[in-house]
Design an enzyme around this catalytic site. Structure first.
Site, mmCIF file in Angstrom:
data_model
loop_
_atom_site.group_PDB
_atom_site.id
_atom_site.type_symbol
_atom_site.label_atom_id
_atom_site.label_comp_id
_atom_site.label_asym_id
_atom_site.label_seq_id
_atom_site.Cartn_x
_atom_site.Cartn_y
_atom_site.Cartn_z
ATOM 1 N N LYS A 143 -9.165 -1.629 5.354
ATOM 2 C CA LYS A 143 -9.259 -2.118 3.974
ATOM 3 C C LYS A 143 -8.234 -3.221 3.708
ATOM 4 C CE LYS A 143 -9.118 2.114 2.560
ATOM 5 N NZ LYS A 143 -9.196 3.478 2.118
ATOM 6 N N ARG B 267 -15.026 12.815 5.198
ATOM 7 C CA ARG B 267 -13.765 13.447 5.638
ATOM 8 C C ARG B 267 -13.202 14.343 4.546
ATOM 9 N NH1 ARG B 267 -10.042 8.685 6.719
ATOM 10 N NH2 ARG B 267 -8.499 10.275 7.145
ATOM 11 N N HIS C 241 0.853 -1.192 0.000
ATOM 12 C CA HIS C 241 0.000 0.000 0.000
ATOM 13 C C HIS C 241 0.885 1.237 0.000
ATOM 14 C CE1 HIS C 241 -3.639 2.313 0.704
ATOM 15 N NE2 HIS C 241 -2.933 3.053 1.535
ATOM 16 N N ASP D 251 -15.794 2.688 5.664
ATOM 17 C CA ASP D 251 -14.700 3.593 5.278
ATOM 18 C C ASP D 251 -15.100 4.421 4.064
ATOM 19 O OD1 ASP D 251 -11.879 4.596 5.387
ATOM 20 O OD2 ASP D 251 -11.902 3.754 3.380
ATOM 21 N N SER E 105 -8.524 3.750 8.540
ATOM 22 C CA SER E 105 -9.059 3.669 7.184
ATOM 23 C C SER E 105 -8.213 2.708 6.334
ATOM 24 C CB SER E 105 -9.068 5.083 6.585
ATOM 25 O OG SER E 105 -9.169 5.055 5.198
HETATM 26 N N1 URA Z 1 -5.738 6.592 2.288
HETATM 27 C C1 URA Z 1 -6.787 5.953 2.827
HETATM 28 O O1 URA Z 1 -7.197 4.902 2.353
HETATM 29 N N2 URA Z 1 -7.387 6.476 3.900
HETATM 30 C C2 URA Z 1 -6.984 7.641 4.466
HETATM 31 O O2 URA Z 1 -7.571 8.063 5.446
HETATM 32 C C3 URA Z 1 -5.896 8.302 3.883
HETATM 33 C C4 URA Z 1 -5.274 7.757 2.797
#
Ligand code: URA
Length: 423
Positions: free
Chosen positions: A186, A167, A81, A160, A182
């Site tokens: 995932k 957000r 990621h 999310d 967040s």
């Molecule tokens: N990437 C994400 O998936 N969530 C966040 O809050 C910030 C960056």
């Protein structure tokens, strides 16, 4: 339970219980808690923070809001990621490298918003490339060729999805507890047990300084441990763009150059670093052993062949990458050494050329973007080309600012690329 009491509690900096956090996530998803109440609570979290225990509980309830994949039958799997940066095309390069070394990559990625691009948009710039694939076909592809990169399904952490959209429009993105929960909800939902995270730090990134990046890294490692997941975080430079190309199809072209072993520089170096940690985790071998395999795979063409296999499997046609209508050359107004390139301002410029979107409904011009013609440390003569712009919009190149390029009389020090690795 009462949402007003919960908001007031967090406003006063108190700790929320697991029951209260569960109530918030459930209530927001089924519309009993309204957007204005949720945004108020999110702002209280931004201002007053959360304990590690609260963050781990929040991650768990977000995770439980949707489907969770089980990849345990697929063997050696490692995920990656990036917290997002300008010109960050590492997934397109690292995934085939790692897969060509015998570690499977089953990746669900997102789209870009604002000045940072998303892997799914970059892949969709390849004509025909399919990103919406059923979970069964996704798993079948990983089993057959060891690599798949698809768009996140709607049912992957719906909490999310809803909270992130809120957000984004309420000034509550930049919060370490909210970012950690967040991302990790995932990643855990995707089912991998080993994960390498590239935390981008600097002007073009969400995280602006090393102190916050370290905090975020430690938190994500801890959330990983609580969920039986091994996490390695690399803290890397995002003051300057990654590589030379910014924009979807342009980034696909640059990725191909790296995979063909025809390009060096900060992009290639970072891709090799990330691959080393992924292969080392996946095969349980040392960093040095992993590096040997990776360099060999780049040299003998296996990494590039894996990329072609992956693109063809997902029905992409690399012969017809899109190109924008206009090409402009932007020249230097002075001479000297190139000391820095401002990632944020080039990210924004690329977005305005058509390569990115301000709102999720905006349409992308896949051929649009920037090719940076000079590298840091290079000597530049006045009137040398600094960058090429590609767009379908008519522009006057003389009106394009070159302030993103800092040019000095003295030769700059080498840019640090990887600040720290935290396990
Ligand atoms: N990437 C994400 O998936 N969530 C966040 O809050 C910030 C960056």
């Amino acid at each position: 339970m009462d949402i007003i009491e919960i908001i007031n509690k967090k406003r006063l900096g108190k700790i929320l219980s697991e029951e209260e956090l569960k109530f918030v996530i459930k209530g927001y998803l089924n519309d009993e808690i309204k957007d204005y109440q949720m945004s108020s609570l999110l702002m209280a979290i931004v201002l007053n923070g959360m304990t590690d225990h609260e963050i781990i509980a929040l991650t768990k309830f977000m995770l439980e809001s949707g489907e969770q994949l089980d990849l345990s039958k697929l063997g050696n799997i490692v995920d990656k990621h990036s917290t997002g940066g300008v010109g960050d095309k590492t997934t397109m390069i690292v995934a085939p490298i790692v897969a060509s070394c015998g570690v499977k990559v089953a990746k669900m990625s997102g789209r870009g918003l604002g000045h940072t691009g998303g892997t799914i948009d970059k892949l969709e710039s390849i004509p025909g490339f399919q990103v919406n694939i059923s979970t069964d076909n996704f798993l079948k592809q990983v089993q057959e060729i060891g690599i798949a990169i698809v768009s996140q399904t709607n049912n992957l952490v719906p909490a999310d999805k809803k909270i992130y959209a809120l957000r984004d429009v309420t000034g509550t993105v930049e919060s370490i507890p909210l970012i950690a929960s967040s991302i990790m909800s995932k990643k855990i939902a995707c089912g991998t047990k080993k994960l390498v995270i590239d935390i981008k730090v600097g002007k073009g990134a969400l995280i602006k300084n090393l102190k916050d990046a370290k905090k975020l890294a430690k938190l994500m490692i801890q959330i990983g441990k609580a969920n039986n997941m091994e996490v390695v975080c690399l803290l890397t430079n995002m003051d300057i763009p990654l590589g030379n190309n910014i924009g979807n199809a342009l980034e696909v072209k640059e990725s191909i150059d790296v995979l063909k072993n025809q390009k060096c520089g900060n992009l290639t170096t970072l891709c090799i670093e990330l691959s080393c940690y992924m292969v080392s985790l996946g095969l349980n071998i040392s960093y040095d052993e992993a590096k040997e395999k990776i360099l060999e795979s780049l040299k003998n063409g296996r990494a590039y062949q894996k990329f072609l296999e992956f693109v063809h499997y997902q029905k992409g046609n690399l012969e017809e990458l899109p190109e924008s209508k206009f090409h402009y050359e932007i020249k230097s107004k002075e001479s000297g050494y190139l000391a820095s390139i401002d990632a944020l301002s080039l990210g924004k410029l690329s977005m305005h050329l058509g390569a990115g979107r301000l709102s999720l409904k905006d349409k992308i011009d896949y051929g649009a973007g920037i090719v940076i013609a000079k590298n840091i440390g290079e000597y530049i003569e006045k009137e040398d080309i600094l960058m090429h712009l590609y767009t379908c919009k008519e522009l006057n190149p003389k009106e394009i600012s070159t302030e993103a390029f800092s040019i000095n009389k003295e030769k700059p020090k080498q840019v640090e690329l990887v600040y720290q690795v935290i396990k």
